[in-house]
Motif scaffolding. Structure first.
Motif, PDB file in Angstrom:
ATOM      1  N   GLY A   1       0.786  -1.223   0.000  1.00 61.20           N
ATOM      2  CA  GLY A   1       0.000   0.000   0.000  1.00 61.20           C
ATOM      3  C   GLY A   1       0.820   1.276   0.000  1.00 61.20           C
ATOM      4  O   GLY A   1       2.024   1.283   0.297  1.00 61.20           O
ATOM      5  N   ALA A   2       0.161   2.370  -0.321  1.00 65.80           N
ATOM      6  CA  ALA A   2       0.807   3.685  -0.361  1.00 65.80           C
ATOM      7  C   ALA A   2       1.425   4.030   0.989  1.00 65.80           C
ATOM      8  O   ALA A   2       0.807   3.836   2.039  1.00 65.80           O
ATOM      9  N   GLY A   3       2.657   4.524   0.943  1.00 66.89           N
ATOM     10  CA  GLY A   3       3.326   4.965   2.162  1.00 66.89           C
ATOM     11  C   GLY A   3       3.690   3.857   3.117  1.00 66.89           C
ATOM     12  O   GLY A   3       4.026   4.119   4.276  1.00 66.89           O
ATOM     13  N   ALA A   4       3.669   2.617   2.665  1.00 65.28           N
ATOM     14  CA  ALA A   4       3.893   1.475   3.561  1.00 65.28           C
ATOM     15  C   ALA A   4       5.235   1.543   4.284  1.00 65.28           C
ATOM     16  O   ALA A   4       5.337   1.160   5.453  1.00 65.28           O
ATOM     17  N   PHE A   5       6.265   2.045   3.603  1.00 67.23           N
ATOM     18  CA  PHE A   5       7.598   2.123   4.211  1.00 67.23           C
ATOM     19  C   PHE A   5       8.121   3.565   4.241  1.00 67.23           C
ATOM     20  O   PHE A   5       9.329   3.781   4.356  1.00 67.23           O
ATOM     21  N   ALA A   6       7.242   4.521   4.158  1.00 63.83           N
ATOM     22  CA  ALA A   6       7.663   5.929   4.145  1.00 63.83           C
ATOM     23  C   ALA A   6       8.384   6.311   5.437  1.00 63.83           C
ATOM     24  O   ALA A   6       7.933   5.976   6.533  1.00 63.83           O
ATOM     25  N   PHE A   7       9.503   6.983   5.263  1.00 59.05           N
ATOM     26  CA  PHE A   7      10.311   7.473   6.387  1.00 59.05           C
ATOM     27  C   PHE A   7      10.748   6.356   7.335  1.00 59.05           C
ATOM     28  O   PHE A   7      10.858   6.564   8.553  1.00 59.05           O
ATOM     29  N   THR A   8      10.994   5.170   6.781  1.00 58.12           N
ATOM     30  CA  THR A   8      11.652   4.120   7.550  1.00 58.12           C
ATOM     31  C   THR A   8      13.154   4.252   7.365  1.00 58.12           C
ATOM     32  O   THR A   8      13.624   5.119   6.625  1.00 58.12           O
TER      33      THR A   8
ATOM     34  N   THR B   1       5.467   5.047  -1.447  1.00 61.37           N
ATOM     35  CA  THR B   1       5.779   3.790  -0.749  1.00 61.37           C
ATOM     36  C   THR B   1       7.082   3.873   0.014  1.00 61.37           C
ATOM     37  O   THR B   1       7.181   3.424   1.160  1.00 61.37           O
ATOM     38  N   PHE B   2       8.117   4.465  -0.616  1.00 61.56           N
ATOM     39  CA  PHE B   2       9.443   4.541   0.014  1.00 61.56           C
ATOM     40  C   PHE B   2       9.872   5.991   0.247  1.00 61.56           C
ATOM     41  O   PHE B   2      11.070   6.289   0.279  1.00 61.56           O
TER      42      PHE B   2
END
Length: 284
Positions: A186-193, A210-211
């Motif tokens: 999904g959208a933003g699943a790993f954002a700012f990880t 996503t990223f």
């Protein structure tokens, strides 16, 4: 003569016998008090479960975790079954926001759990690792969002989808081993990880943001991907290399916006549409 020893009218010969009786009763009383004290201490040391459950389905004898004591800053082990309303029930679900913003450090989830609700662990700042149950097929929206110290996630081998913003803001999550059974992220699943590398499963689209903001250094787009969504790799400022296959047909707006370290990217002949803002800020 007045008897000052408290023995009433006892004679001198009777006094030792009476003293022995009183000593015996005193000792018995001491032992009883000591026993009660030990029982009290044992009860005081017994840990009360921080979990609250509710009935899911009376016909199938199942129940769900609905809440956790927010100040319980220890490892929580969810039982596979509990006694609820007089019957033994199987624990099959973790409800929406059941652990949200709690102080838990680790959670052990039994394989009986097949569903974890939205934002179930959102904002658990002390959570460091999680092993997801074997039968879980979908991670719902925002499940681990803002778990700032989450470092390790063990994914089940049959996982099919990861929802929106599931790991958004998990800054200490530097690597993940995603099973090839996943077909949707999904959208933003790993954002700012803290992801430094990732091997993408066979998804058809890399969704929007996503990223976003990840410290990825290189990315290989799998052959199944047809679209790279808006802002998918936006602000990945350490990204230097992107390898694409001939399956990619569209790169949406700001997909690589602000990837200022990007030096190598191959644009396959299959691409029919590249948004004019897709590579804005790629100074090299």
């Amino acid at each position: 003569m007045e008897n000052r020893c408290g023995f009433g009218s006892l004679s001198a010969n009777d006094i030792p016998v009476e003293m022995a009786k009183r000593l015996k009763y005193a000792l018995i009383r001491c032992f009883c008090l000591l026993g009660a004290a030990l029982v009290f201490c044992a009860c005081a040391k017994e840990k009360k479960s921080p979990l609250t459950f509710k009935l899911v389905d009376g016909n199938t004898q199942t129940c769900a975790v609905v809440d956790c004591d927010s100040t319980y800053g220890q490892t929580v082990e969810i039982p596979s079954e509990i006694k609820l309303y007089g019957d033994v029930r199987k624990v099959v679900k973790i409800e929406k926001r059941a652990f949200a913003s709690s102080d838990v450090k680790n959670v052990i989830i039994p394989n009986t759990v097949k569903e974890i609700g939205k934002e179930a662990f959102c904002g658990c700042l002390d959570l460091e690792s999680i092993t997801l149950p074997a039968e879980l097929e979908c991670i719902e929206e925002g499940t681990f969002r803002e778990c700032a110290n989450l470092k390790k996630v063990v994914f089940p081998s049959h996982l099919r989808s990861i929802g929106e913003r599931v790991f958004g803001g998990c800054a200490q999550l530097k690597s993940v081993d995603l099973p090839n059974t996943i077909t949707q992220i999904g959208a933003g699943a790993f954002a700012f990880t803290g992801l430094e590398k990732v091997e993408l499963p066979p998804v058809s689209k890399i969704n929007a943001i996503t990223f976003l903001g990840c410290p990825l250094e290189s990315v290989s787009i799998p052959e199944t991907v047809e679209r790279i969504g808006a802002g998918a790799f936006q602000l990945c400022t350490k990204l230097t290399v992107v390898n694409m296959t001939n399956s990619v047909k569209c790169i949406e707006k700001e997909a690589f916006f602000g990837c200022k370290a990007l030096t190598t990217i191959n644009i396959p002949d299959s691409i029919a549409d590249i948004d004019e803002t897709a590579f804005v800020g790629c100074d090299r």
